[in-house]
Design a protein around this motif. Structure first.
Motif, PDB file in Angstrom:
ATOM      1  N   LYS A  29       0.793  -1.306  -0.065  1.00  0.00           N
ATOM      2  CA  LYS A  29      -0.034   0.111  -0.027  1.00  0.00           C
ATOM      3  C   LYS A  29       1.056   1.142  -0.047  1.00  0.00           C
ATOM      4  O   LYS A  29       0.595   2.110  -0.835  1.00  0.00           O
ATOM      5  CB  LYS A  29      -0.923  -0.077   1.155  1.00  0.00           C
ATOM      6  N   THR A  32       2.622   1.571  -3.607  1.00  0.00           N
ATOM      7  CA  THR A  32       1.747   2.134  -4.646  1.00  0.00           C
ATOM      8  C   THR A  32       1.238   3.434  -4.235  1.00  0.00           C
ATOM      9  O   THR A  32       1.205   4.156  -5.237  1.00  0.00           O
ATOM     10  CB  THR A  32       0.531   1.249  -4.609  1.00  0.00           C
ATOM     11  N   ASP A  33       1.102   3.938  -3.206  1.00  0.00           N
ATOM     12  CA  ASP A  33       0.582   5.038  -2.860  1.00  0.00           C
ATOM     13  C   ASP A  33       1.627   6.339  -3.105  1.00  0.00           C
ATOM     14  O   ASP A  33       1.368   7.254  -3.614  1.00  0.00           O
ATOM     15  CB  ASP A  33       0.206   5.315  -1.446  1.00  0.00           C
ATOM     16  N   LEU A  36       1.918   6.554  -7.057  1.00  0.00           N
ATOM     17  CA  LEU A  36       0.824   7.360  -7.664  1.00  0.00           C
ATOM     18  C   LEU A  36       0.709   8.779  -7.144  1.00  0.00           C
ATOM     19  O   LEU A  36       0.417   9.492  -8.067  1.00  0.00           O
ATOM     20  CB  LEU A  36      -0.549   6.857  -7.267  1.00  0.00           C
ATOM     21  N   GLN A 137       0.874   4.926 -14.801  1.00  0.00           N
ATOM     22  CA  GLN A 137      -0.111   4.994 -13.952  1.00  0.00           C
ATOM     23  C   GLN A 137      -0.958   3.401 -14.180  1.00  0.00           C
ATOM     24  O   GLN A 137      -1.156   2.601 -13.183  1.00  0.00           O
ATOM     25  CB  GLN A 137      -1.111   5.837 -13.968  1.00  0.00           C
ATOM     26  N   GLU A 138      -1.237   3.100 -15.522  1.00  0.00           N
ATOM     27  CA  GLU A 138      -1.781   1.964 -15.772  1.00  0.00           C
ATOM     28  C   GLU A 138      -0.945   0.740 -15.471  1.00  0.00           C
ATOM     29  O   GLU A 138      -1.356  -0.367 -14.888  1.00  0.00           O
ATOM     30  CB  GLU A 138      -2.288   1.749 -17.234  1.00  0.00           C
ATOM     31  N   LYS A 141      -1.249   0.358 -11.701  1.00  0.00           N
ATOM     32  CA  LYS A 141      -2.542  -0.242 -11.427  1.00  0.00           C
ATOM     33  C   LYS A 141      -2.362  -1.799 -11.662  1.00  0.00           C
ATOM     34  O   LYS A 141      -3.031  -2.919 -10.830  1.00  0.00           O
ATOM     35  CB  LYS A 141      -3.478   0.302 -12.159  1.00  0.00           C
ATOM     36  N   GLN A 143       0.188  -3.804 -11.721  1.00  0.00           N
ATOM     37  CA  GLN A 143       1.181  -4.654 -10.759  1.00  0.00           C
ATOM     38  C   GLN A 143       0.336  -4.569  -9.083  1.00  0.00           C
ATOM     39  O   GLN A 143       0.526  -5.683  -8.607  1.00  0.00           O
ATOM     40  CB  GLN A 143       2.320  -3.697 -10.424  1.00  0.00           C
ATOM     41  N   VAL A 144      -0.351  -3.546  -9.006  1.00  0.00           N
ATOM     42  CA  VAL A 144      -1.073  -3.508  -7.782  1.00  0.00           C
ATOM     43  C   VAL A 144      -2.192  -4.523  -7.697  1.00  0.00           C
ATOM     44  O   VAL A 144      -2.240  -5.407  -6.839  1.00  0.00           O
ATOM     45  CB  VAL A 144      -1.904  -2.192  -7.582  1.00  0.00           C
ATOM     46  N   ALA A 145      -2.711  -4.939  -8.918  1.00  0.00           N
ATOM     47  CA  ALA A 145      -3.841  -5.854  -8.984  1.00  0.00           C
ATOM     48  C   ALA A 145      -3.277  -7.306  -8.981  1.00  0.00           C
ATOM     49  O   ALA A 145      -3.748  -8.042  -8.141  1.00  0.00           O
ATOM     50  CB  ALA A 145      -4.737  -5.820 -10.236  1.00  0.00           C
ATOM     51  N   THR A 148      -2.176  -7.879  -5.227  1.00  0.00           N
ATOM     52  CA  THR A 148      -3.436  -8.016  -4.637  1.00  0.00           C
ATOM     53  C   THR A 148      -3.716  -9.500  -4.590  1.00  0.00           C
ATOM     54  O   THR A 148      -4.220 -10.212  -3.737  1.00  0.00           O
ATOM     55  CB  THR A 148      -4.413  -6.941  -4.804  1.00  0.00           C
TER      56      THR A 148
END
Length: 161
Positions: A29, A32-33, A36, A137-138, A141, A143-145, A148
């Motif tokens: 978290k 990624t925060d 971004l 950004q995409e 996102k 990578q975060v997905a 997760t």
């Protein structure tokens, strides 16, 4: 070091795995925060620079229009001066001054056109950077997905033990 630790650790029990899961979620978290926020800040900076460039471009276009009108006036004055030059040396000097003013105005106009071209190039660079930022950004996102999903899988595996 942290990534290596997280990837290599193999908890033996659910009790051992739960703190690792929480730590990984927290690190993910924060990571990624931060990414971004950096990208969003860069976009805001680029948008501010773009607004300033657009304002400067508008001002240069206005100055260009004024110079064009000024040049038209000088050309008319030059024609009148040519007719008056037969009347004396003073008229010749005035004609020379008008020609110098005309040359100066032409140089100013060329400089304005050059600056407008530079601004167009800067606009293109800003547009390219915005597109690159959106791609980043995409990608983040995605990578975060993916992370997760991995965390969810790890959580299910922990719950299964």
């Amino acid at each position: 070091k942290l990534l290596k630790f997280v990837l290599e650790v193999k908890p033996k029990t659910r009790v051992d795995a739960y703190p690792l899961l929480l730590m990984t979620q927290h690190v993910l978290k924060r990571l990624t925060d931060g990414d971004l926020k950096i990208i969003s800040q860069r976009i805001r900076e680029l948008e501010a620079a773009l607004a300033a460039l657009e304002l400067e471009k508008k001002n240069l276009a206005n100055q260009n229009a004024l110079l064009t009108e000024k040049l038209k006036g000088h050309k008319l004055s030059g024609a009148l001066t040519g007719a008056l030059s037969q009347k004396g040396v003073g008229a010749m000097q005035e004609a020379a001054e008008l020609q110098a003013a005309l040359a100066s105005a032409m140089a100013e106009k060329e400089e304005m056109l050059k600056r407008m071209q530079e601004m167009d190039a800067m606009q293109a660079e800003i547009d390219r950077l915005k597109a690159e930022s959106l791609k980043q950004q995409e990608r983040l996102k995605g990578q975060v997905a993916m992370l997760t999903k991995q965390l969810d899988g790890a959580q299910r595996e922990i719950d299964g033990h």
